[in-house]
Design a protein around this motif. Structure first.
Motif, PDB file in Angstrom:
ATOM      1  N   ALA A 148       0.824  -1.211   0.000  1.00  0.00           N
ATOM      2  CA  ALA A 148       0.000   0.000   0.000  1.00  0.00           C
ATOM      3  C   ALA A 148       0.860   1.264   0.000  1.00  0.00           C
ATOM      4  N   ARG A 149       1.952   1.250   0.753  1.00  0.00           N
ATOM      5  CA  ARG A 149       2.830   2.424   0.782  1.00  0.00           C
ATOM      6  C   ARG A 149       3.379   2.739  -0.612  1.00  0.00           C
ATOM      7  N   ALA A 150       3.788   1.710  -1.330  1.00  0.00           N
ATOM      8  CA  ALA A 150       4.334   1.912  -2.674  1.00  0.00           C
ATOM      9  C   ALA A 150       3.276   2.473  -3.618  1.00  0.00           C
ATOM     10  N   LEU A 151       2.051   1.949  -3.517  1.00  0.00           N
ATOM     11  CA  LEU A 151       0.969   2.443  -4.382  1.00  0.00           C
ATOM     12  C   LEU A 151       0.711   3.921  -4.125  1.00  0.00           C
ATOM     13  N   LEU A 152       0.665   4.308  -2.859  1.00  0.00           N
ATOM     14  CA  LEU A 152       0.399   5.697  -2.519  1.00  0.00           C
ATOM     15  C   LEU A 152       1.527   6.622  -2.976  1.00  0.00           C
ATOM     16  N   THR A 153       2.759   6.195  -2.774  1.00  0.00           N
ATOM     17  CA  THR A 153       3.900   7.043  -3.120  1.00  0.00           C
ATOM     18  C   THR A 153       4.060   7.183  -4.635  1.00  0.00           C
ATOM     19  N   ALA A 154       3.772   6.114  -5.369  1.00  0.00           N
ATOM     20  CA  ALA A 154       3.936   6.145  -6.830  1.00  0.00           C
ATOM     21  C   ALA A 154       2.751   6.771  -7.548  1.00  0.00           C
ATOM     22  N   GLU A 155       1.627   6.911  -6.856  1.00  0.00           N
ATOM     23  CA  GLU A 155       0.371   7.310  -7.503  1.00  0.00           C
ATOM     24  C   GLU A 155       0.509   8.563  -8.363  1.00  0.00           C
ATOM     25  N   ARG A 156       1.011   9.663  -7.799  1.00  0.00           N
ATOM     26  CA  ARG A 156       1.036  10.928  -8.541  1.00  0.00           C
ATOM     27  C   ARG A 156       1.962  10.859  -9.741  1.00  0.00           C
ATOM     28  N   THR A 157       3.126  10.241  -9.599  1.00  0.00           N
ATOM     29  CA  THR A 157       4.043  10.134 -10.733  1.00  0.00           C
ATOM     30  C   THR A 157       3.425   9.299 -11.843  1.00  0.00           C
ATOM     31  N   ALA A 158       2.808   8.190 -11.481  1.00  0.00           N
ATOM     32  CA  ALA A 158       2.155   7.339 -12.482  1.00  0.00           C
ATOM     33  C   ALA A 158       1.057   8.108 -13.207  1.00  0.00           C
ATOM     34  N   LEU A 159       0.227   8.832 -12.455  1.00  0.00           N
ATOM     35  CA  LEU A 159      -0.852   9.596 -13.079  1.00  0.00           C
ATOM     36  C   LEU A 159      -0.321  10.729 -13.939  1.00  0.00           C
ATOM     37  N   ASN A 160       0.750  11.378 -13.495  1.00  0.00           N
ATOM     38  CA  ASN A 160       1.311  12.465 -14.307  1.00  0.00           C
ATOM     39  C   ASN A 160       1.706  11.975 -15.698  1.00  0.00           C
ATOM     40  N   TYR A 161       2.372  10.833 -15.744  1.00  0.00           N
ATOM     41  CA  TYR A 161       2.739  10.265 -17.040  1.00  0.00           C
ATOM     42  C   TYR A 161       1.497   9.860 -17.835  1.00  0.00           C
ATOM     43  N   LEU A 162       0.594   9.148 -17.205  1.00  0.00           N
ATOM     44  CA  LEU A 162      -0.597   8.662 -17.897  1.00  0.00           C
ATOM     45  C   LEU A 162      -1.472   9.797 -18.411  1.00  0.00           C
ATOM     46  N   GLN A 163      -1.686  10.809 -17.590  1.00  0.00           N
ATOM     47  CA  GLN A 163      -2.567  11.896 -17.997  1.00  0.00           C
ATOM     48  C   GLN A 163      -1.965  12.696 -19.145  1.00  0.00           C
ATOM     49  N   ARG A 164      -0.650  12.926 -19.106  1.00  0.00           N
ATOM     50  CA  ARG A 164       0.024  13.649 -20.190  1.00  0.00           C
ATOM     51  C   ARG A 164      -0.006  12.828 -21.479  1.00  0.00           C
ATOM     52  N   MET A 165       0.391  11.574 -21.410  1.00  0.00           N
ATOM     53  CA  MET A 165       0.470  10.743 -22.612  1.00  0.00           C
ATOM     54  C   MET A 165      -0.916  10.454 -23.177  1.00  0.00           C
ATOM     55  N   SER A 166      -1.884  10.219 -22.310  1.00  0.00           N
ATOM     56  CA  SER A 166      -3.244   9.969 -22.782  1.00  0.00           C
ATOM     57  C   SER A 166      -3.851  11.212 -23.405  1.00  0.00           C
ATOM     58  N   GLY A 167      -3.486  12.384 -22.892  1.00  0.00           N
ATOM     59  CA  GLY A 167      -3.950  13.625 -23.505  1.00  0.00           C
ATOM     60  C   GLY A 167      -3.455  13.772 -24.931  1.00  0.00           C
ATOM     61  N   ILE A 168      -2.195  13.462 -25.151  1.00  0.00           N
ATOM     62  CA  ILE A 168      -1.626  13.521 -26.500  1.00  0.00           C
ATOM     63  C   ILE A 168      -2.309  12.510 -27.410  1.00  0.00           C
TER      64      ILE A 168
END
Length: 285
Positions: free
Chosen positions: A96-116
Motif C-alpha cells: 500500500a505504501r508503494a501504491l500511494l507514493t507512486a500514484e502521482r508520478t504514475a498519473l502524471n505520465y498517464l494523464q500527459r500521454m493519454s492527452g496527446i
C-alpha cells in the motif's frame, strides 16, 4: 479500431521514471509512512474520468515496480484503446505504501500521454476517408520526446523525424543562410547523405524552384487553402506535399480535400491537455 502501438523498450523510460520518483519523494513520503503500516497491501483501480485514448500504461507500471518490484498490474484495456468516462482501465496490487507514493508520478505520465493520444485520435478521425497522414513534430517536452511521440502513435498518428540526425528538412532559416532553395538543395545533395530530403517553401514561386531542383517532398508552410490546392496540383506526380503552419482541428477536412499527403501538427504534443484519470486505492482482500 486502432491497433496498440509497438511497446517501448523499458530502457528508454526506466531512468526517466527513476528521476521523476526521486523528484517527488525527496527524503521520504512523510504522510504515507506516518499513516500506513509497512506490511499493509492494497489494490489501486485506474479509472477514466473523461472520454479518452489511454497511453502510457507501461510507464505507469514502471513507477509501481520501482517502489515495489512484486507489484502487479492487470490491464483491462491496452494503450491505444478508446476509454469512455467511467472505464476501469487497470488495477495494480502491491504494498500500500508503494501504491500511494507512486500514484502521482504514475498519473502524471498517464494523464500527459493519454492527452496527446486523445488529441491525436481527433485529428486522425477528422482526416478519415482521405489520404492525408497526421504527423507530429519536434515540439515536444525536453527529455520526454520518446514518450510523447509514442503517445502520438497510440492515438493513431505517425511520427515525423525523431531528431535532427534521422531526416533532412531544409527550413526557411537554412534557405536564408544558404542563399536560396536551389542552393540549399544542391548543397544537401553534395553532402552525399543517404537520407530523404524535404524542403520548406512558402510561395508558389519557391515551390516551382524546389520542383525544378528535383525535390521529392515539399513542406508547404502557412499557405492558404487556394494556394495549397494549386501547390498540390503543380507537385502531382513529382513530389509529395506536407502542410504545416496554423493547422487546427477544424481545418483538417479542408486540408485533406486539397489532396495533400501529410500535415504536421505541433499541437499534438505542445498543446494537448492532460486527461482526467483517477487512482483509487483500497485494502487488498
Amino acid at each position: 479500431m486502432t491497433s496498440p502501438p509497438v511497446p517501448l523498450d523499458r530502457a528508454l523510460y526506466r531512468e526517466l521514471v527513476r528521476r521523476a520518483l526521486a523528484e517527488d519523494l525527496g527524503w521520504g513520503d512523510a504522510t504515507t509512512e506516518g499513516t500506513i503500516e509497512e506490511h499493509q497491501r492494497g489494490v489501486g483501480r485506474l479509472l477514466a474520468k473523461q472520454d479518452c485514448v489511454i497511453a502510457g500504461l507501461d510507464v505507469a507500471e514502471e513507477t509501481f515496480l520501482q517502489l515495489d518490484p512484486a507489484s502487479t498490474m492487470v490491464r483491462h484495456h491496452d494503450d491505444g484503446a478508446w476509454c469512455p468516462a467511467g472505464t476501469l482501465v487497470a488495477e495494480v496490487t502491491g504494498r500500500a505504501r508503494a501504491l500511494l507514493t507512486a500514484e502521482r508520478t504514475a498519473l502524471n505520465y498517464l494523464q500527459r500521454m493519454s492527452g496527446i493520444a486523445t488529441v491525436t485520435r481527433r485529428y486522425v478521425e477528422a482526416a478519415a476517408g482521405s489520404s492525408l497522414t497526421i504527423l507530429d513534430t519536434r515540439k515536444t517536452t525536453p527529455t520526454l520526446r520518446v514518450l510523447e511521440k509514442y503517445a502520438v502513435r497510440a492515438g493513431g498518428g505517425t511520427n515525423h523525424r525523431f531528431a535532427l540526425d534521422d531526416g533532412i528538412l531544409i527550413k526557411d532559416n537554412h534557405i536564408a543562410l544558404a542563399g536560396g532553395v536551389a542552393v540549399a538543395l544542391q548543397r544537401m545533395r553534395d553532402a552525399g547523405l543517404d537520407m530523404s530530403i524535404e524542403v520548406e517553401v512558402r510561395t508558389l514561386e519557391e515551390l516551382d524552384v524546389a520542383l525544378g531542383a528535383g525535390a521529392t517532398r515539399i513542406l508547404a508552410d502557412n499557405m492558404d487553402l487556394a494556394t495549397l490546392a494549386e501547390a498540390v496540383r503543380r507537385a502531382r506526380g513529382r513530389a509529395q506535399i506536407e502542410v504545416s503552419g496554423g493547422v487546427t482541428l477544424d481545418r483538417i477536412p479542408a486540408i485533406a480535400a486539397t489532396g495533400a499527403d501529410f500535415v504536421s501538427v505541433g499541437a499534438l504534443t505542445h498543446s494537448a491537455p492532460a486527461v482526467d484519470l483517477s487512482f483509487k486505492i483500497a485494502p487488498a482482500p
